[in-house]
Design an enzyme around this catalytic site. Structure first.
Site, PDB file in Angstrom:
ATOM      1  N   HIS A   1      41.773  42.031  32.417  1.00  9.95           N
ATOM      2  CA  HIS A   1      42.654  41.865  31.304  1.00  9.95           C
ATOM      3  C   HIS A   1      43.622  42.954  31.221  1.00  9.95           C
ATOM      4  O   HIS A   1      42.986  44.215  31.642  1.00  9.95           O
ATOM      5  CB  HIS A   1      42.003  41.754  29.780  1.00  9.95           C
ATOM      6  CG  HIS A   1      42.771  41.200  28.679  1.00  9.95           C
ATOM      7  ND1 HIS A   1      43.585  42.342  27.973  1.00  9.95           N
ATOM      8  CD2 HIS A   1      42.853  40.378  28.204  1.00  9.95           C
ATOM      9  CE1 HIS A   1      44.406  41.638  27.136  1.00  9.95           C
ATOM     10  NE2 HIS A   1      43.988  40.500  27.338  1.00  9.95           N
TER      11      HIS A   1
ATOM     12  N   GLU B   1      39.429  33.625  28.283  1.00 10.55           N
ATOM     13  CA  GLU B   1      39.811  32.134  28.915  1.00 10.55           C
ATOM     14  C   GLU B   1      38.481  31.301  29.447  1.00 10.55           C
ATOM     15  O   GLU B   1      38.278  30.241  29.609  1.00 10.55           O
ATOM     16  CB  GLU B   1      40.793  32.049  29.907  1.00 10.55           C
ATOM     17  CG  GLU B   1      42.076  32.571  29.482  1.00 10.55           C
ATOM     18  CD  GLU B   1      42.779  31.758  28.514  1.00 10.55           C
ATOM     19  OE1 GLU B   1      42.379  31.100  27.576  1.00 10.55           O
ATOM     20  OE2 GLU B   1      44.053  31.574  28.320  1.00 10.55           O
TER      21      GLU B   1
HETATM   22  N1  ACO Z   1      40.101  38.546  40.143  1.00 10.10           N
HETATM   23  C1  ACO Z   1      40.316  39.381  40.958  1.00 10.10           C
HETATM   24  N2  ACO Z   1      40.765  40.576  40.862  1.00 10.10           N
HETATM   25  C2  ACO Z   1      41.427  40.817  39.837  1.00 10.10           C
HETATM   26  C3  ACO Z   1      41.389  40.175  38.652  1.00 10.10           C
HETATM   27  C4  ACO Z   1      40.641  39.058  38.634  1.00 10.10           C
HETATM   28  N3  ACO Z   1      40.426  38.013  37.773  1.00 10.10           N
HETATM   29  N4  ACO Z   1      42.044  40.622  37.724  1.00 10.10           N
HETATM   30  C5  ACO Z   1      42.687  41.735  38.160  1.00 10.10           C
HETATM   31  N5  ACO Z   1      42.313  41.900  39.509  1.00 10.10           N
HETATM   32  C6  ACO Z   1      42.658  42.915  40.461  1.00 10.10           C
HETATM   33  C7  ACO Z   1      44.021  42.707  40.555  1.00 10.10           C
HETATM   34  O1  ACO Z   1      44.581  42.064  41.769  1.00 10.10           O
HETATM   35  C8  ACO Z   1      44.431  44.472  41.023  1.00 10.10           C
HETATM   36  O2  ACO Z   1      44.205  44.400  42.031  1.00 10.10           O
HETATM   37  P1  ACO Z   1      45.169  45.557  43.073  1.00 10.10           P
HETATM   38  O3  ACO Z   1      45.080  46.894  42.543  1.00 10.10           O
HETATM   39  O4  ACO Z   1      44.569  45.437  44.490  1.00 10.10           O
HETATM   40  O5  ACO Z   1      46.428  44.912  43.224  1.00 10.10           O
HETATM   41  C9  ACO Z   1      43.459  44.929  40.132  1.00 10.10           C
HETATM   42  O6  ACO Z   1      42.298  44.201  39.806  1.00 10.10           O
HETATM   43  C10 ACO Z   1      44.037  45.758  39.025  1.00 10.10           C
HETATM   44  O7  ACO Z   1      44.384  44.697  37.884  1.00 10.10           O
HETATM   45  P2  ACO Z   1      45.105  44.745  36.646  1.00 10.10           P
HETATM   46  O8  ACO Z   1      46.128  45.844  36.721  1.00 10.10           O
HETATM   47  O9  ACO Z   1      44.098  45.247  35.673  1.00 10.10           O
HETATM   48  O10 ACO Z   1      45.754  43.323  36.383  1.00 10.10           O
HETATM   49  P3  ACO Z   1      46.864  43.085  35.378  1.00 10.10           P
HETATM   50  O11 ACO Z   1      46.810  43.981  33.960  1.00 10.10           O
HETATM   51  O12 ACO Z   1      48.121  43.436  36.071  1.00 10.10           O
HETATM   52  O13 ACO Z   1      46.383  41.534  34.967  1.00 10.10           O
HETATM   53  C11 ACO Z   1      45.548  39.713  34.462  1.00 10.10           C
HETATM   54  C12 ACO Z   1      45.716  41.192  34.095  1.00 10.10           C
HETATM   55  C13 ACO Z   1      46.728  39.071  34.533  1.00 10.10           C
HETATM   56  C14 ACO Z   1      44.762  39.230  33.305  1.00 10.10           C
HETATM   57  C15 ACO Z   1      44.440  39.644  35.603  1.00 10.10           C
HETATM   58  O14 ACO Z   1      43.183  40.156  35.039  1.00 10.10           O
HETATM   59  C16 ACO Z   1      44.244  38.443  35.981  1.00 10.10           C
HETATM   60  O15 ACO Z   1      45.199  37.890  36.915  1.00 10.10           O
HETATM   61  N6  ACO Z   1      43.123  37.596  35.438  1.00 10.10           N
HETATM   62  C17 ACO Z   1      42.966  36.354  36.053  1.00 10.10           C
HETATM   63  C18 ACO Z   1      43.800  35.131  35.159  1.00 10.10           C
HETATM   64  C19 ACO Z   1      43.214  35.039  33.760  1.00 10.10           C
HETATM   65  O16 ACO Z   1      41.968  34.910  33.469  1.00 10.10           O
HETATM   66  N7  ACO Z   1      44.163  35.297  32.873  1.00 10.10           N
HETATM   67  C20 ACO Z   1      43.967  35.035  31.424  1.00 10.10           C
HETATM   68  C21 ACO Z   1      44.094  36.462  30.593  1.00 10.10           C
HETATM   69  S1  ACO Z   1      43.737  36.354  29.063  1.00 10.10           S
HETATM   70  C22 ACO Z   1      44.998  35.869  28.150  1.00 10.10           C
HETATM   71  O17 ACO Z   1      46.138  36.098  28.666  1.00 10.10           O
HETATM   72  C23 ACO Z   1      44.673  35.022  27.230  1.00 10.10           C
END
Ligand code: ACO
Length: 360
Positions: free
Chosen positions: A244, A302
């Site tokens: 998140h 989710e």
């Molecule tokens: N699985 C694997 N890796 C992840 C995940 C995940 N679920 N979430 C984040 N990461 C990784 C990113 O790829 C990133 O790696 P990098 O630095 O090598 O590029 C690192 O962790 C940091 O990511 P964040 O900056 O925390 O991610 P961001 O804030 O941009 O995104 C998000 C948040 C979009 C929710 C992300 O965690 C994600 O894609 N989760 C999966 C999709 C999901 O469950 N979405 C629903 C969110 S809740 C809602 O909107 C109602």
């Protein structure tokens, strides 16, 4: 510049407070655990919209019921053509037919819209006729009845009510920010809500719960979880239902929804997927610690949304539309709050393109 506007504060709001470090969500002065499973969607909506409309009422339940009936009557001749589209797109097309002013009446019709429309489109896609709303019922009960064609149990109604309340508002998430941007231009509530619907659809926001179930189906047994998850992460994929932008602790909404799911299970209404899901959650959290030791990636809303909505009988391709049925209350409150400030949202960009040249 802040990539993705991370940590940028773009609005003052009285509507909700997301404390990402503590894992706490407050909706208009009440912590989530004081309202989820305790107050109805209409009750929380009434609280959220207080002071937002000149004609605001003390209790919105009767007016929301009447609005469901009005929306059904207004859109009944359009359901069949919209049913030819993917459900979310059909819903968006039909909600675009509703009024676009800033009145309480429009706000109520827009809020009634997703429940009425998704139920009608689901039934048509299954070869059944849409069912007219029963304005005397609560919103969650009527939504379940219109979808399934039978009176829902008390446990099912409580499960959906808990879901709608849990997702009603959540700070400046992508779709709510979108609603505020549109409202800040002076466009009406309908335009704000339609834009927010578009933002919600993406898999990084409201489109994640369907793929959560795809993951459960692919893993199939608790023993297979660790290897499957490891392979996914090694291929660069993200695990749906985890991570998140704001939370560095467990998303409190995951617990609210897990609680609602457990209640439903106690009533005998859910299948054995919960044990598989819990095993996958444990394996995913352990793998994510190894995968990103510097970034705390926890279960988000989710993951348990997927399980709860599946247990309530919604097919996975409709989960994002059910999310919209709850979040629309927050979109409208934020759109009104922004419009009342009278301030246009207009950030800047940094130009990194080619230096200016004279045309040859
Ligand atoms: N699985 C694997 N890796 C992840 C995940 C995940 N679920 N979430 C984040 N990461 C990784 C990113 O790829 C990133 O790696 P990098 O630095 O090598 O590029 C690192 O962790 C940091 O990511 P964040 O900056 O925390 O991610 P961001 O804030 O941009 O995104 C998000 C948040 C979009 C929710 C992300 O965690 C994600 O894609 N989760 C999966 C999709 C999901 O469950 N979405 C629903 C969110 S809740 C809602 O909107 C109602």
């Amino acid at each position: 510049m802040s990539n993705g506007l991370e940590n940028v504060v773009a609005a003052e709001t009285v509507l909700s407070d997301v404390d990402g470090l503590a894992g706490r969500l407050v909706i208009r002065g009440l912590p989530l655990d004081a309202i989820a499973g305790k107050l109805s969607f209409e009750h929380v909506l009434t609280r959220l919209w207080a002071d937002m409309f000149p004609a605001m009422k003390d209790q919105l339940q009767p007016a929301l019921g009447a609005s469901r009936a009005a929306v059904f009557a207004a859109l009944a001749t359009e359901f069949a053509s919209a049913a030819a589209l993917p459900l979310f797109d059909g819903m968006r097309a039909l909600l675009a037919r509703l009024t676009d002013d800033d009145s309480l009446d429009s706000a109520l019709r827009l809020t009634a819209g997703p429940a009425v429309v998704l139920s009608a489109l689901l039934r048509l896609k299954a070869g059944d006729q849409p069912l007219a709303p029963d304005p005397a019922l609560g919103h969650a009960a009527d939504m379940l009845r219109m979808t399934s064609g039978r009176q829902p149990s008390a446990a099912e109604t409580a499960g959906l009510d808990t879901y709608l309340v849990t997702v009603i508002d959540h700070g400046l998430n992508a779709s709510t920010f979108t609603a505020r941007v549109v409202a800040s231009t002076g466009a009406g509530l309908g335009s704000s809500v339609l834009a927010a619907l578009g933002a919600l659809k993406g898999p990084l926001h409201g489109g994640a719960p369907g793929p959560v179930l795809d993951m459960l189906d692919a893993i199939r047994t608790p023993e297979a979880a660790e290897t499957w998850i490891q392979t996914e992460l090694q291929s660069g994929a993200r695990l749906m239902g985890f991570g998140h932008r704001i939370y560095r602790a467990r998303d409190p909404r995951a617990d609210a929804l897990a609680g609602a799911l457990a209640q439903l299970k106690a009533g005998g209404g859910v299948n054995a997927r919960l044990a598989l899901a819990e095993a996958i959650e444990r394996a995913a959290l352990a793998a994510l610690v190894r995968h990103k030791p510097d970034r705390k990636l926890e279960t988000n809303v989710e993951f348990y949304t997927a399980l709860l909505l599946e247990a309530l009988g919604f097919p996975r391709d409709v989960f994002t539309a059910v999310f919209a049925a709850g979040r629309i209350g927050g979109w409208i409150a934020h759109a009104r709050e922004q419009a009342l400030t009278g301030r246009l949202i207009r950030p800047q960009s940094v130009y990194v393109g080619p230096k200016p040249q004279r045309a040859a």
